[in-house]
Motif scaffolding. Sequence first.
Motif, PDB file in Angstrom:
ATOM      1  N   GLU A 181      -5.944  -0.731  -6.541  1.00  0.00           N
ATOM      2  CA  GLU A 181      -4.392  -0.854  -6.823  1.00  0.00           C
ATOM      3  C   GLU A 181      -3.856  -1.718  -5.741  1.00  0.00           C
ATOM      4  O   GLU A 181      -2.849  -2.507  -6.106  1.00  0.00           O
ATOM      5  N   MET A 182      -4.415  -1.604  -4.755  1.00  0.00           N
ATOM      6  CA  MET A 182      -3.422  -2.137  -3.305  1.00  0.00           C
ATOM      7  C   MET A 182      -4.249  -3.405  -2.712  1.00  0.00           C
ATOM      8  O   MET A 182      -5.377  -3.423  -2.690  1.00  0.00           O
ATOM      9  N   GLU A 183      -3.291  -4.304  -2.541  1.00  0.00           N
ATOM     10  CA  GLU A 183      -3.752  -5.782  -1.811  1.00  0.00           C
ATOM     11  C   GLU A 183      -4.476  -5.337  -0.540  1.00  0.00           C
ATOM     12  O   GLU A 183      -5.642  -6.119  -0.288  1.00  0.00           O
ATOM     13  N   VAL A 184      -4.536  -4.244   0.155  1.00  0.00           N
ATOM     14  CA  VAL A 184      -5.126  -4.035   1.425  1.00  0.00           C
ATOM     15  C   VAL A 184      -6.495  -3.811   1.115  1.00  0.00           C
ATOM     16  O   VAL A 184      -7.635  -4.092   1.785  1.00  0.00           O
ATOM     17  N   PRO A 214      -2.099  -2.205  15.512  1.00  0.00           N
ATOM     18  CA  PRO A 214      -3.167  -1.944  14.941  1.00  0.00           C
ATOM     19  C   PRO A 214      -2.968  -0.741  14.037  1.00  0.00           C
ATOM     20  O   PRO A 214      -2.254   0.501  14.239  1.00  0.00           O
ATOM     21  N   THR A 215      -3.197  -1.083  12.526  1.00  0.00           N
ATOM     22  CA  THR A 215      -2.769  -0.151  11.635  1.00  0.00           C
ATOM     23  C   THR A 215      -3.961   0.400  10.774  1.00  0.00           C
ATOM     24  O   THR A 215      -4.871  -0.213  10.132  1.00  0.00           O
ATOM     25  N   VAL A 216      -3.670   1.847  10.276  1.00  0.00           N
ATOM     26  CA  VAL A 216      -4.865   2.408   9.556  1.00  0.00           C
ATOM     27  C   VAL A 216      -4.097   2.957   8.483  1.00  0.00           C
ATOM     28  O   VAL A 216      -3.022   3.782   8.610  1.00  0.00           O
ATOM     29  N   LEU A 217      -4.459   2.740   7.122  1.00  0.00           N
ATOM     30  CA  LEU A 217      -3.888   3.162   5.975  1.00  0.00           C
ATOM     31  C   LEU A 217      -4.977   4.120   5.273  1.00  0.00           C
ATOM     32  O   LEU A 217      -6.082   3.627   5.161  1.00  0.00           O
ATOM     33  N   ILE A 218      -4.618   5.339   4.839  1.00  0.00           N
ATOM     34  CA  ILE A 218      -5.408   6.165   4.159  1.00  0.00           C
ATOM     35  C   ILE A 218      -4.910   6.496   2.958  1.00  0.00           C
ATOM     36  O   ILE A 218      -3.756   6.214   2.400  1.00  0.00           O
ATOM     37  N   ILE A 247      -8.557   2.846   4.148  1.00  0.00           N
ATOM     38  CA  ILE A 247      -9.564   3.792   4.016  1.00  0.00           C
ATOM     39  C   ILE A 247      -9.300   4.670   2.558  1.00  0.00           C
ATOM     40  O   ILE A 247      -8.303   4.896   2.236  1.00  0.00           O
ATOM     41  N   GLN A 248     -10.598   4.673   1.785  1.00  0.00           N
ATOM     42  CA  GLN A 248     -10.489   5.432   0.634  1.00  0.00           C
ATOM     43  C   GLN A 248     -11.451   6.482   0.401  1.00  0.00           C
ATOM     44  O   GLN A 248     -12.827   6.426   1.073  1.00  0.00           O
ATOM     45  N   LYS A 249     -11.021   7.715   0.164  1.00  0.00           N
ATOM     46  CA  LYS A 249     -12.025   8.869   0.087  1.00  0.00           C
ATOM     47  C   LYS A 249     -12.971   8.704  -1.244  1.00  0.00           C
ATOM     48  O   LYS A 249     -12.365   8.171  -2.363  1.00  0.00           O
ATOM     49  N   VAL A 250     -14.177   8.927  -1.077  1.00  0.00           N
ATOM     50  CA  VAL A 250     -15.198   9.052  -2.224  1.00  0.00           C
ATOM     51  C   VAL A 250     -15.814  10.209  -2.481  1.00  0.00           C
ATOM     52  O   VAL A 250     -16.220  10.862  -1.465  1.00  0.00           O
ATOM     53  N   SER A 251     -16.418  10.509  -3.641  1.00  0.00           N
ATOM     54  CA  SER A 251     -17.009  11.787  -3.964  1.00  0.00           C
ATOM     55  C   SER A 251     -18.499  11.878  -4.181  1.00  0.00           C
ATOM     56  O   SER A 251     -19.323  12.482  -4.251  1.00  0.00           O
ATOM     57  N   SER A 252     -18.857  10.353  -4.400  1.00  0.00           N
ATOM     58  CA  SER A 252     -20.461  10.177  -4.622  1.00  0.00           C
ATOM     59  C   SER A 252     -20.859   8.857  -4.097  1.00  0.00           C
ATOM     60  O   SER A 252     -19.981   7.908  -3.844  1.00  0.00           O
ATOM     61  N   ASP A 253     -22.038   8.501  -3.910  1.00  0.00           N
ATOM     62  CA  ASP A 253     -22.748   7.111  -3.880  1.00  0.00           C
ATOM     63  C   ASP A 253     -22.471   6.330  -4.873  1.00  0.00           C
ATOM     64  O   ASP A 253     -21.856   5.128  -4.556  1.00  0.00           O
ATOM     65  N   GLU A 254     -22.224   6.707  -6.064  1.00  0.00           N
ATOM     66  CA  GLU A 254     -22.191   5.973  -7.237  1.00  0.00           C
ATOM     67  C   GLU A 254     -20.847   5.485  -7.155  1.00  0.00           C
ATOM     68  O   GLU A 254     -20.551   4.010  -7.219  1.00  0.00           O
ATOM     69  N   ALA A 305       0.690  -1.223  -0.106  1.00  0.00           N
ATOM     70  CA  ALA A 305       0.116  -0.074  -0.158  1.00  0.00           C
ATOM     71  C   ALA A 305       1.019   1.179  -0.173  1.00  0.00           C
ATOM     72  O   ALA A 305       0.585   2.401  -0.611  1.00  0.00           O
ATOM     73  N   LYS A 306       1.727   1.365   0.822  1.00  0.00           N
ATOM     74  CA  LYS A 306       2.782   2.548   0.980  1.00  0.00           C
ATOM     75  C   LYS A 306       3.633   2.638  -0.503  1.00  0.00           C
ATOM     76  O   LYS A 306       3.650   3.761  -1.091  1.00  0.00           O
ATOM     77  N   SER A 307       3.994   1.650  -1.066  1.00  0.00           N
ATOM     78  CA  SER A 307       4.646   1.758  -2.374  1.00  0.00           C
ATOM     79  C   SER A 307       3.551   2.137  -3.399  1.00  0.00           C
ATOM     80  O   SER A 307       4.214   2.764  -4.418  1.00  0.00           O
ATOM     81  N   LYS A 308       2.458   2.161  -3.347  1.00  0.00           N
ATOM     82  CA  LYS A 308       1.472   2.640  -4.295  1.00  0.00           C
ATOM     83  C   LYS A 308       0.816   3.994  -3.887  1.00  0.00           C
ATOM     84  O   LYS A 308      -0.373   4.273  -4.515  1.00  0.00           O
ATOM     85  N   GLY A 309       1.241   4.481  -2.710  1.00  0.00           N
ATOM     86  CA  GLY A 309       0.827   5.771  -2.705  1.00  0.00           C
ATOM     87  C   GLY A 309       0.047   6.030  -1.159  1.00  0.00           C
ATOM     88  O   GLY A 309      -0.598   7.010  -1.053  1.00  0.00           O
ATOM     89  N   ALA A 310      -0.272   4.881  -0.676  1.00  0.00           N
ATOM     90  CA  ALA A 310      -1.183   5.021   0.663  1.00  0.00           C
ATOM     91  C   ALA A 310      -0.073   5.900   1.700  1.00  0.00           C
ATOM     92  O   ALA A 310       1.081   5.847   1.547  1.00  0.00           O
ATOM     93  N   ASP A 311      -0.824   6.422   2.855  1.00  0.00           N
ATOM     94  CA  ASP A 311      -0.207   6.968   3.849  1.00  0.00           C
ATOM     95  C   ASP A 311      -0.550   6.171   5.100  1.00  0.00           C
ATOM     96  O   ASP A 311      -1.666   5.753   5.618  1.00  0.00           O
TER      97      ASP A 311
END
Length: 454
Positions: A351-354, A342-346, A366-373, A319-325
């Motif tokens: 693209e990430m296994e997690v 206990p680990t939280v990735l944002i 955790i992934q941010k989304v901008s709509s229900d769709e 995840a870190k190698s693909k841009g997660a923090d």
Amino acid sequence: MKIINPATEEVITELQETTKVELREILESLHKGQVVWAKRSVEERLERIIRFGELIQVNVNELAEILTSETGKPLQQSLNEIKGAQNRIEHLRQNAEKWLAPETIVDSGSTREKIVYEPLGVIANISAWNFPYNVGYNVFLYALVAGNSVLYKPSEFASLTGKQFEKYLRQAGISENVFQCVVGDGSLGQQILKSDLDGYFFTGSHATGLHIATTVAHKLVPVQLELGGKDPLYVMDDVTDVKQAAINAAEGAFYNNGQSCCAVERIYVSEKIHDEFVDALVAEVKSYKIGDPMNLETFVGPLTRKQQLQVLKNQVADAKSKGADLSSGGKEIEGIGYYFQPTVLINCTHEMEVMKAESFGPIIGIQKVSSDEEALQLMADTEYGLTAAIFSNDEKRALNLLKELNVGTVYWNCCDRVSPNVPWSGRNNSGLGSTLSAQGIRAFVQPKSYHLRP
Ligand code: NAD
């Protein structure tokens, strides 16, 4: 077989594994015993199961210590599991006779028609270690009440607990030719697949489940699979108490160290509340007491299986190698025991296994989304189909999305929950068939149709 305490890495005890010859003898005895057991009334069988439940209650503290010592589950959570699983027995008490009784469908005219529900025979219950009471009860108690004999193979990581089931079933009046607990790992499981059984009921990973289904397919006996998941939670922008939503989400993700089939495994959060939600979730996770699982205050203990540490380390690195923090944790805890922070990735993406592969540990993406769709499309982007959850103030809006998802269970404003009143079932790589509810009772019988002309 050595039984290791995952908190101390010490050998607790050694158990003798069941041999091929013993397995054959056990199965012969179960086949004989089943014929007699099936002749008892549902009421008589149920009486013994209720007695078993009473014995478990009386001995709950000792049983919780055994469960904690071999799996590392924090003691309070072991107590919760043992007490909580009693609801299966109550469900059977209230429903078994009704759903197992013969049904008259047509009672007039020239031909009477009815259905009689007959047990399958001797069934195998090959089980997992993460909630041995819950997942064991879902199968073997229901199978016994329906008149089957049971060959129970607990996971090699929960064999002491499996042996306790056998001990108390025996004390409750269920004889050794009706229930037997065998001890061993996958190689014993493999022997069971080759043996003469009338049904295979499995709880465990997708890989093993698929192997079991394909190996026994030629027998044409019922196969039921309760497998893993990659269960999503979507937190909508209309949630008013964001802090409480974060606390609930964290519990769904980190209870039992994330080692639940229906644990929250990935979270999508509306961009409008994302930062507030993440701050609250991270604060909650950082407040968890980590340590000795025998301490009643501990919320996060060791992982049950050492090899899972590497899976988690790989997911974090990927995840870190693909841009997660990393917002919290991310590492194995040095020292004795199989502990992982206990680990939280944002800022996660698919693209990430997690976000794609079952983590089965104390880690959440955790992934941010901008709509229900967008949220719906991401929730549906999985090979699994166990559960999906939405936190929102608007039931209609949540249900509009949940009805679109190809999963066995959906949750609105709750998650990581199982109830004996409704079916427990996975779709796609999460499994086949249902336990619990009326379906879970009927899973252990086969119908015989009667056409009767007086
Ligand atoms: P696992 O597949 O490694 O092992 C499960 C059981 O299968 C064990 O008893 C094991 O000894 C046995 N086994 C292994 N190889 C076998 C073979 N070749 N033939 C026959 N039996 C064999 O799974 P696990 O690690 O014990 O459990 C974790 C998995 O279970 C996770 O994926 C979790 O999501 C899933 N799970 C699902 C549910 C559910 O209700 N859907 C509940 C609990 C756990």
